[in-house]
Design a protein around this motif. Sequence first.
Motif, PDB file in Angstrom:
ATOM      1  N   GLU A 143     -49.082  58.142 -18.395  1.00  0.00           N
ATOM      2  CA  GLU A 143     -50.141  57.925 -19.372  1.00  0.00           C
ATOM      3  C   GLU A 143     -51.367  58.790 -19.069  1.00  0.00           C
ATOM      4  OE1 GLU A 143     -52.627  54.082 -20.781  1.00  0.00           O
ATOM      5  OE2 GLU A 143     -50.447  53.875 -20.758  1.00  0.00           O
ATOM      6  N   VAL A 184     -50.798  62.347 -20.485  1.00  0.00           N
ATOM      7  CA  VAL A 184     -50.987  62.413 -21.938  1.00  0.00           C
ATOM      8  C   VAL A 184     -52.467  62.295 -22.273  1.00  0.00           C
ATOM      9  CG1 VAL A 184     -50.435  61.290 -24.123  1.00  0.00           C
ATOM     10  CG2 VAL A 184     -48.667  61.544 -22.390  1.00  0.00           C
ATOM     11  N   GLY A 209     -50.184  51.652 -24.345  1.00  0.00           N
ATOM     12  CA  GLY A 209     -49.523  52.713 -25.098  1.00  0.00           C
ATOM     13  C   GLY A 209     -50.374  53.361 -26.163  1.00  0.00           C
ATOM     14  N   SER A 210     -51.651  53.004 -26.239  1.00  0.00           N
ATOM     15  CA  SER A 210     -52.502  53.581 -27.284  1.00  0.00           C
ATOM     16  C   SER A 210     -52.717  55.075 -27.086  1.00  0.00           C
ATOM     17  CB  SER A 210     -53.848  52.855 -27.345  1.00  0.00           C
ATOM     18  OG  SER A 210     -54.563  53.045 -26.140  1.00  0.00           O
ATOM     19  N   VAL A 211     -52.630  55.534 -25.852  1.00  0.00           N
ATOM     20  CA  VAL A 211     -52.785  56.964 -25.577  1.00  0.00           C
ATOM     21  C   VAL A 211     -51.657  57.750 -26.235  1.00  0.00           C
ATOM     22  CG1 VAL A 211     -52.801  58.689 -23.743  1.00  0.00           C
ATOM     23  CG2 VAL A 211     -54.017  56.545 -23.439  1.00  0.00           C
ATOM     24  N   TYR A 212     -50.448  57.197 -26.203  1.00  0.00           N
ATOM     25  CA  TYR A 212     -49.305  57.878 -26.813  1.00  0.00           C
ATOM     26  C   TYR A 212     -49.438  57.926 -28.328  1.00  0.00           C
ATOM     27  CZ  TYR A 212     -47.368  57.136 -22.185  1.00  0.00           C
ATOM     28  OH  TYR A 212     -47.173  57.126 -20.836  1.00  0.00           O
ATOM     29  N   PHE A 266     -52.017  60.546 -29.135  1.00  0.00           N
ATOM     30  CA  PHE A 266     -51.419  61.864 -28.944  1.00  0.00           C
ATOM     31  C   PHE A 266     -50.517  62.227 -30.122  1.00  0.00           C
ATOM     32  CE2 PHE A 266     -47.906  64.475 -27.221  1.00  0.00           C
ATOM     33  CZ  PHE A 266     -48.630  65.599 -26.859  1.00  0.00           C
ATOM     34  N   ALA A 267     -49.692  61.288 -30.567  1.00  0.00           N
ATOM     35  CA  ALA A 267     -48.798  61.544 -31.697  1.00  0.00           C
ATOM     36  C   ALA A 267     -49.586  61.809 -32.976  1.00  0.00           C
ATOM     37  CB  ALA A 267     -47.848  60.361 -31.892  1.00  0.00           C
ATOM     38  N   CYS A 317     -51.072  65.314 -32.735  1.00  0.00           N
ATOM     39  CA  CYS A 317     -50.035  66.343 -32.919  1.00  0.00           C
ATOM     40  C   CYS A 317     -49.671  66.486 -34.396  1.00  0.00           C
ATOM     41  CB  CYS A 317     -48.784  65.995 -32.109  1.00  0.00           C
ATOM     42  SG  CYS A 317     -48.948  66.261 -30.355  1.00  0.00           S
TER      43      CYS A 317
END
Length: 168
Positions: free
Chosen positions: A2, A5, A92-95, A98-99, A102
Motif C-alpha cells: 500500500e 501505491v 484499500g482506499s489507496v488502490y 490509484f485506479a 489511472c
Amino acid sequence: MENYVANVIPHLQQWWPVCVRLAYLLGVVFAVVSLAQAVSQKQRFNRSLAVWSFFCAVLLLNLPTLMDSLSMTVFNQTSEQSLSYSPPSSPGSVYIQFAVYCIATVGVIGIARGVCLMRDTPNQPMQLSRGIVHLFGGVTAVNLVTFLRGIGATIGGDVQTYIAKIIG
C-alpha cells in the motif's frame, strides 16, 4: 504494498499537465500543417482537410477548456473537480484512488485522441463518429466517480450501497 501505491499517486498526477502540454504541441503542429495546406497549390481543390485540421488544432490548444465544457455538459461538474478525487479513508482506499487516477489519465488521452481522429474526417467519414465516441468516452473516464454515482443512483438498492462504500 500500500505504501508503494501511495507513493505512485502523486507522480501519476504530474502526468496530467504533461498530457495537456503534448496536446498543445500537437495543436500547434496541426495549426501549422493546416495553414500550409490552405496555401498549398497542390491542395487547392481539397481545402476541407485544412479546415478540419485547423478546427482540431483550436480544440487541442484549448484542451482544458474543452474538457471543462464537455464535463459540464454531460456531468454538470468541472474536470478539475473530477481530477482532484480523494476517497474516504478505508482499507484499500489507496488502490481505489490509484485506479481512478489511472482511468482519468487514460480519459485525458482519449479526449485528445478523439480530436485527432476527427481531423481525418474529409478523407474517412467514419472518423467523425469514432472521434465523438472517444471524446465522450474520455469525458466519462475523467468523470468516473460521478458516472458511477449516477449509475448507483439510477439502479439503487445494493448497487448504490456498494458504490457508496467503494468510492464514497
